[in-house]
Design a protein around this motif. Sequence first.
Motif, PDB file in Angstrom:
ATOM      1  N   TYR A 181       0.831  -1.198   0.000  1.00  0.00           N
ATOM      2  CA  TYR A 181       0.000   0.000   0.000  1.00  0.00           C
ATOM      3  C   TYR A 181       0.872   1.257   0.000  1.00  0.00           C
ATOM      4  O   TYR A 181       0.615   2.206  -0.747  1.00  0.00           O
ATOM      5  N   LEU A 193       0.938   4.164  -2.896  1.00  0.00           N
ATOM      6  CA  LEU A 193       0.755   5.608  -2.669  1.00  0.00           C
ATOM      7  C   LEU A 193       1.984   6.391  -3.137  1.00  0.00           C
ATOM      8  O   LEU A 193       1.856   7.462  -3.742  1.00  0.00           O
ATOM      9  N   LEU A 206      -4.501  12.148  -1.857  1.00  0.00           N
ATOM     10  CA  LEU A 206      -4.045  10.863  -1.313  1.00  0.00           C
ATOM     11  C   LEU A 206      -5.003  10.370  -0.229  1.00  0.00           C
ATOM     12  O   LEU A 206      -5.334   9.180  -0.167  1.00  0.00           O
ATOM     13  N   LEU A 207      -5.472  11.297   0.605  1.00  0.00           N
ATOM     14  CA  LEU A 207      -6.427  10.909   1.653  1.00  0.00           C
ATOM     15  C   LEU A 207      -7.728  10.392   1.054  1.00  0.00           C
ATOM     16  O   LEU A 207      -8.311   9.431   1.560  1.00  0.00           O
ATOM     17  N   HIS A 216      -7.244   7.041  -0.154  1.00  0.00           N
ATOM     18  CA  HIS A 216      -7.171   6.171   1.015  1.00  0.00           C
ATOM     19  C   HIS A 216      -8.572   5.814   1.523  1.00  0.00           C
ATOM     20  O   HIS A 216      -8.888   4.642   1.738  1.00  0.00           O
ATOM     21  N   LYS A 245     -11.393   5.946  -0.013  1.00  0.00           N
ATOM     22  CA  LYS A 245     -12.282   5.299  -0.973  1.00  0.00           C
ATOM     23  C   LYS A 245     -11.631   4.102  -1.659  1.00  0.00           C
ATOM     24  O   LYS A 245     -12.088   3.666  -2.721  1.00  0.00           O
ATOM     25  N   ARG A 246     -10.563   3.558  -1.079  1.00  0.00           N
ATOM     26  CA  ARG A 246      -9.845   2.489  -1.777  1.00  0.00           C
ATOM     27  C   ARG A 246     -10.670   1.227  -1.911  1.00  0.00           C
ATOM     28  O   ARG A 246     -10.407   0.393  -2.766  1.00  0.00           O
ATOM     29  N   HIS A 247     -11.708   1.075  -1.074  1.00  0.00           N
ATOM     30  CA  HIS A 247     -12.558  -0.115  -1.173  1.00  0.00           C
ATOM     31  C   HIS A 247     -13.539  -0.036  -2.347  1.00  0.00           C
ATOM     32  O   HIS A 247     -14.244  -0.989  -2.605  1.00  0.00           O
TER      33      HIS A 247
END
Lengths: 188, 211
Positions: free
Chosen positions: A23, A27, A58-59, A62, A64-66
């Motif tokens: 991960y 990023l 980036l946040l 992070h 919404k990565r699912h």
Amino acid sequence: MTHTSDDWAGLLRAANAGDGRAYARFLCAVTPVVRGIVRARGRSFGPDQHEDIVQEVLLALHRKRHTWREDHPLRPWLYAIVRYKVVDAFRARGAVVHLPIEDFTEILAADPGPDPFAARDAARQTEALLGQLDPRAAEIVRALALREEAPADVGARLNMTEGALRVGLHRAMKKLATLAKGGTDGHR
Amino acid sequence: MDTDDLIARLATEAPPPPLHVAALSGRIVIATLLPAALFLGVLGTRADLAQAWANPVVPLKTLLPLVVCGLALGALARLVRPEAQARGLLRALAVPVLVAAGLWGWAFVTRPPVVRFAEVGMFSLSECVGLIILLAILPAAVALRVLRRGASVRPMLSGALAGLAASAGAATGYSLFCTQDNPLFFVTWYGAAIGVVTITAALVGRHLLRW
């Protein structure tokens, strides 16, 4: 760093399965691309703000990565999020410019500005306002807000606790705001 | 904060469970069915439902909102992904709307002026509009809530679709109870109730579904 989209997909797949190192690599690989987009789109903002926007993107990735489907291409998903957040961040900052002096000094310090004369005039105006404060308060504002020195250093130099510094800065900023609004008769 | 530090910090967090759009849609459907079923369970459908449906206009009162509800749910579920589009489904929504408008126009032309708006009274009106809005509150709230897990890049549109699915679903259920079979009545007032809920949900979604 010239990862292809396929590598990124592999990294994010591993990341969503719980691999923290994959991960972090994902990023790190995405960051320069995001930074490039932010720089290209946001010429009117300073480098500090660029980095803030990069971090906001980036946040968002992070949080919404699912929402990425592992069997779908990564790139459209990634760019959709980057695009949404960059537009959002710029819109949010468009409003900040019109706020009073507290925010104004921060922008002044961070933004080299497209028009150097406007920046110089604003700086001169700020100096003139600071001249109307008592010297100690003016120094607190210069050190903390304009030069962004560490509060601990400033406190040691002025012989004040950090709490007292914060209060002093807050009061000075409020005074400056009334001075800027009301002209010269700000000192009751 | 330094960007590298931020990345290092984010990388320590456990990954969230993947997004299951079917499960998410399922919750919206259940939230839509629940109040409508409760309402019909307590007050019952209209007594003459079977005879009334012999008139082909009357089943449309149920069918049109059902189609709208289904299309809105489909579009909603698609827009949960940031990269997705739902153009086809959104365009298809025009079909039931046009049919309803045609029905209204046909009823207006074929009815003598005296009976056109004969059923419109304060009671029947507030009953119809009020009950549809009431039945739509729970599904709209649930839809807006579960959508927050998604990543719609059009929060206002997603909010509107949540309200549309909820209120059209509510109207579908209510239509089995409602005895007003004049299209001038039900197209207008079902439409008004659906519009109110849709606009409200759009405005709420604009803020709630931002991320």
